[in-house]
Design a protein around this motif. Structure first.
Motif, short mmCIF file in Angstrom:
data_model
loop_
_atom_site.label_atom_id
_atom_site.label_comp_id
_atom_site.label_asym_id
_atom_site.label_seq_id
_atom_site.Cartn_x
_atom_site.Cartn_y
_atom_site.Cartn_z
N VAL A 193 110.17 128.37 21.45
CA VAL A 193 109.50 127.63 20.46
C VAL A 193 108.27 128.46 20.34
O VAL A 193 107.40 128.58 21.32
CB VAL A 193 109.27 126.20 20.91
CG1 VAL A 193 108.52 125.69 19.60
CG2 VAL A 193 110.60 125.54 20.83
N THR A 194 107.68 128.78 19.01
CA THR A 194 106.27 129.49 18.82
C THR A 194 105.63 128.64 17.82
O THR A 194 106.14 128.33 16.91
CB THR A 194 106.65 131.15 18.34
OG1 THR A 194 107.33 130.67 17.27
CG2 THR A 194 107.15 131.71 19.43
N ILE A 195 104.42 128.04 18.38
CA ILE A 195 103.72 127.07 17.61
C ILE A 195 102.49 127.77 16.82
O ILE A 195 101.82 128.63 17.51
CB ILE A 195 103.49 126.17 18.60
CG1 ILE A 195 102.37 126.33 19.44
CG2 ILE A 195 104.48 125.46 19.34
CD1 ILE A 195 101.83 125.22 20.24
N ASN A 196 101.95 126.79 16.05
CA ASN A 196 100.60 127.34 15.23
C ASN A 196 99.50 126.11 15.67
O ASN A 196 99.92 125.20 16.17
CB ASN A 196 100.73 127.16 13.76
CG ASN A 196 101.11 128.34 13.18
OD1 ASN A 196 100.97 129.55 13.88
ND2 ASN A 196 101.51 128.46 11.81
N TYR A 197 98.33 126.76 15.81
CA TYR A 197 97.32 125.53 15.98
C TYR A 197 95.95 126.13 15.21
O TYR A 197 95.88 127.41 15.05
CB TYR A 197 97.01 125.42 17.53
CG TYR A 197 96.48 126.64 18.36
CD1 TYR A 197 95.18 127.13 18.46
CD2 TYR A 197 97.60 127.62 18.81
CE1 TYR A 197 94.82 128.24 19.12
CE2 TYR A 197 97.10 128.93 19.37
CZ TYR A 197 95.84 129.07 19.73
OH TYR A 197 95.51 130.28 20.40
N ARG A 198 95.05 125.26 14.93
CA ARG A 198 94.03 125.71 14.30
C ARG A 198 93.05 126.49 15.08
O ARG A 198 92.86 126.54 16.11
CB ARG A 198 93.09 124.42 13.61
CG ARG A 198 94.05 123.71 12.48
CD ARG A 198 93.48 122.35 12.17
NE ARG A 198 93.91 121.28 13.00
CZ ARG A 198 93.24 120.04 12.90
NH1 ARG A 198 92.35 119.75 12.11
NH2 ARG A 198 93.75 119.18 13.66
N LEU A 199 92.39 127.56 14.32
CA LEU A 199 91.55 128.42 14.78
C LEU A 199 90.17 128.40 14.33
O LEU A 199 90.01 128.07 13.26
CB LEU A 199 92.31 129.84 14.51
CG LEU A 199 93.70 130.14 14.97
CD1 LEU A 199 94.32 131.10 14.16
CD2 LEU A 199 93.49 130.51 16.75
N GLY A 200 89.27 129.15 15.02
CA GLY A 200 87.88 129.43 14.54
C GLY A 200 87.08 128.29 14.11
O GLY A 200 87.32 127.10 14.81
N ALA A 201 86.34 128.21 13.01
CA ALA A 201 85.70 127.02 12.53
C ALA A 201 86.40 126.15 11.90
O ALA A 201 86.08 125.01 11.75
CB ALA A 201 84.75 127.79 11.57
N PHE A 202 87.94 126.31 11.81
CA PHE A 202 88.75 125.21 11.51
C PHE A 202 89.26 124.54 12.41
O PHE A 202 89.67 123.30 12.35
CB PHE A 202 89.77 125.88 10.75
CG PHE A 202 89.67 126.38 9.19
CD1 PHE A 202 89.61 125.57 8.10
CD2 PHE A 202 89.20 127.73 9.03
CE1 PHE A 202 89.51 125.93 6.75
CE2 PHE A 202 88.62 128.06 7.98
CZ PHE A 202 88.96 127.49 6.82
N GLY A 203 89.42 125.06 13.66
CA GLY A 203 89.92 124.36 14.93
C GLY A 203 89.15 124.06 16.02
O GLY A 203 89.34 123.33 16.81
N PHE A 204 87.82 124.68 16.06
CA PHE A 204 87.07 124.28 17.05
C PHE A 204 85.40 124.02 16.84
O PHE A 204 84.49 124.38 17.30
CB PHE A 204 86.87 125.43 18.18
CG PHE A 204 88.26 125.55 18.83
CD1 PHE A 204 88.50 124.89 19.88
CD2 PHE A 204 89.11 126.31 18.38
CE1 PHE A 204 89.84 124.87 20.19
CE2 PHE A 204 90.60 126.49 18.87
CZ PHE A 204 90.71 125.61 19.95
N PHE A 205 85.26 123.68 15.42
CA PHE A 205 83.94 122.97 14.84
C PHE A 205 83.74 121.71 15.22
O PHE A 205 84.17 120.86 15.37
CB PHE A 205 84.17 122.82 13.23
CG PHE A 205 82.95 122.97 12.47
CD1 PHE A 205 81.96 123.74 12.46
CD2 PHE A 205 82.68 121.65 11.84
CE1 PHE A 205 80.90 123.80 11.51
CE2 PHE A 205 81.51 121.74 10.94
CZ PHE A 205 80.63 122.56 11.01
#
Length: 644
Positions: A193-205
């Motif tokens: 299984v390969t997953i997505n997750y939020r990144l940069g200013a969208f994921g760790f703001f």
């Protein structure tokens, strides 16, 4: 090929640098072979309760692929910077869902070289990106009139591997060619299984406005947890065992796994982990530093700090543009220069994390699960080469760079990693101070903090603690894929092992040489054995004695012609991989044992980098603070006075 290991510095500029990391994904040729040309091999239908009637596609190897299955809902608008929600309920289990097109990627600024191979297309980015892909080996499918059908009702359930991509928490995606898991799934007889997750200013703001809708960061980690909950709930319907799940990831993916291992509430969602190139020596922001960065970004986006209505009112494209153009100076924490490598990353929020993972692992606060941990030989080379693209022959520059990181310890570190160039007429030699810089960066940020994290009292108390440590020491036979990063043409740079693991040369116009193909087979065998048995050497009763196979296909457990099962858990040239603290009967003074992987054969190295790591441990200077403005002024003064 291999090279020494040395540390020295890393300063501003990591963003493109870290991002370049996954750049090696460049390995791939043309995308055309990955999507709807593959559908020419046919469709596969899967009837999955609570999801629907999925129509995936078959690769040319007949691996079943299901793209873009949602594990949450859109994160746009009012749901931006909120924890992921449950996916929408399915009202009709028989509703057909097409799952053969590449899914949306999370918004990001991806500046890897060869972006057509290593970055998701801009037009494929969306805040409705929380999806995953499932790869199922062909033996779980059955030929029907016009398609194949997934047969998942067998009592035998396959081991599951969940991949979390790297990219400095800035870029990446579950459908870029580098992470195509078709060969790993088919060859290993496992579900991937390969997953997505939020990144940069969208994921760790982070912006704490004191309300219930405050943006409190770490959303990318919560996304990963939500994806693992989906796997636990649904993977049995694809033929996978929800109680035999292995997480594996590289760089930021490995960092994510370390964070997940510190969360007791997700303990039941996975059983084993593989952490590839986890920079345990890279510090995370506390809430005050995260808030300061958030304030800077808000102002740059023409909103007031903590005005989340304004920030959430921006379109994805507007926010991305502001994110893309945010000056490095506004992202720099003056007390932690190395944070420039990952301006947006996990936050020490007192909920998920109350300290940096290296210390928490050292204290034995992580879940006690089997682990594979390791690094490539020259982790620091790419970062050094990003800052110094040409050879450096000045001891002054080398020592000044060391002082940026080590301050009062500079002399000790320079003695440990001595400059290569003579002070007089260095241009008459072929010396390059980037070599000791690489060694220093590799040890200080990667290998030695990783060793320290594994070196907890709990682990040392158990000779048979299930930890296996490796160093990967092989360059590609096609170094031109590094493009302008010429230092990596002859060094084993960050991410170099990933193409071997996924065996993706077949998706390109290039091919591994024989030794590389054998290395790839051994590496996959170790990883798959670990996922199946909790031991990279194979099932417990044969972990040391199983004869080596001359067949590079190594570990198939089903004969596709006869349907008969067989067990073959070693690949050509594979040797026994001892546990990290396993006693060496031939050398009882050994403290720990490491496996070195190369195309010329693997070998065991006792006390790998011990002399260097012991001295860095004695400095007790990992993750330390430094006053950047004052330090840079001091360096400038010394250089003007010709003291360096």
């Amino acid at each position: 090929m291999a090279q020494s290991k040395t540390i020295a510095f890393f300063v501003a500029g990591f963003i493109p640098v870290a991002i370049v990391v996954t750049t090696l994904s460049i390995l791939l040729t043309s995308n055309n072979d990955l999507v709807p040309p593959d559908v020419d091999a046919g469709y596969v239908i899967a009837q999955i309760p609570r999801i629907g009637r999925l129509r995936g596609f078959l690769t040319n190897e007949s691996t079943a692929v299901f793209y873009g299955l949602p594990f949450s809902q859109s994160t746009a608008g009012e749901y931006r910077w909120q924890k992921p929600r449950d996916p929408l309920p399915v009202e009709d289990d028989y509703k057909r869902i097409d799952a053969f097109k590449k899914p949306k990627a999370c918004p990001q600024v991806c500046v890897f070289p060869s972006p057509e191979y290593s970055c998701p297309p801009v037009e494929d980015m969306s805040e409705d990106c929380l999806n995953l892909n499932v790869f199922v080996p062909s033996r779980l499918t059955k030929r029907e009139a016009s398609h194949r059908k997934l047969m998942s009702d067998s009592e035998e359930k396959l081991a599951v591997m969940v991949y979390i991509y790297g990219g400095a928490f800035m870029a990446g995606g579950n459908a870029i060619p580098l992470y195509d898991a078709r060969y790993l799934s088919e060859w290993g007889d496992i579900i991937v299984v390969t997953i997505n997750y939020r990144l940069g200013a969208f994921g760790f703001f982070y912006q704490d406005d004191g309300t219930s809708t405050a943006a409190l960061g770490n959303f990318g980690i919560y996304d990963q947890i939500k994806a693992l909950e989906w796997v636990h709930r649904h993977i049995a319907d694809f033929g996978g065992d929800p109680n035999q799940v292995t997480l594996f990831g590289q760089s930021a993916g490995a960092q994510s796994i370390a964070v997940l291992m510190l969360q007791d509430e997700v303990n039941h969602l996975f059983q084993r982990v593989v952490m590839q190139s986890n920079p345990f020596g890279l510090p995370y922001k506390d809430v005050s530093a995260a808030q300061a960065l958030g304030n800077s970004f808000a102002r740059w986006a023409r909103c007031a700090p903590n005005d989340l209505n304004c920030l959430r009112g921006l379109s994805m494209e507007e926010l991305l543009e502001r994110y893309k153009t945010l000056p490095y100076a506004m992202q720099l924490n003056a007390q932690h220069i190395s944070e420039i490598f990952e301006p947006y990353s996990p936050i020490l929020d007192g909920i998920l994390l109350d300290n940096d993972p290296m210390y928490l692992f050292k204290e034995g606060k992580n879940q006690d699960k089997p682990m594979i941990v390791g690094y490539v030989e020259d982790e620091g080379a790419m970062f050094v080469g990003e800052i110094y693209s040409s050879p450096i022959q000045s001891q002054r520059i080398y020592k000044a760079s060391a002082q940026i990181i080590f301050r009062q310890h500079t002399d000790i570190v320079v003695d440990l990693y001595p400059p290569q160039c003579p002070r007089i007429n260095p241009q008459e030699t072929d010396c390059d101070e980037r070599i000791p810089m690489d060694d220093a960066v590799t040890d200080y940020m990667f290998t030695c903090p990783g060793r320290k994290a594994m070196n907890s009292d709990r682990n040392k108390a158990k000779e048979n603690a299930d930890i296996w440590f490796y160093t990967f020491n092989e360059t590609w036979s096609f170094p031109e894929f590094w493009e302008n990063y010429t230092l990596c043409w002859e060094m084993v740079c960050h991410t170099e092992e990933v193409p071997y693991l996924f065996d993706i040369d077949k998706l390109t116009e290039y091919r591994f040489e024989d030794g590389e193909a054998e290395l790839a087979a051994r590496m996959r065998t170790f990883w798959v054995n670990f996922a199946k048995y909790g031991n990279p050497n194979g099932p417990p009763e044969t972990a040391q004695e199983v004869p080596v196979s001359d067949n590079l296909d190594g570990i198939q457990s089903i004969n596709k012609q006869t349907g008969e099962e067989f067990q073959q858990s070693k690949a050509k040239g594979q040797i026994y991989w001892p546990r990290f603290f396993e006693t060496d009967q031939s050398d009882p003074n050994t403290s720990y044992r490491v496996l070195q992987m190369t195309a010329h054969g693997d070998r065991e190295i006792n006390d790998f980098r011990k002399e260097y790591c012991d001295k860095l441990d004695d400095l007790d200077y990992y993750l330390e603070n430094y006053n950047i403005p004052g330090l840079l002024m001091n360096i400038k003064t010394k250089m003007n006075e010709n003291e360096l």
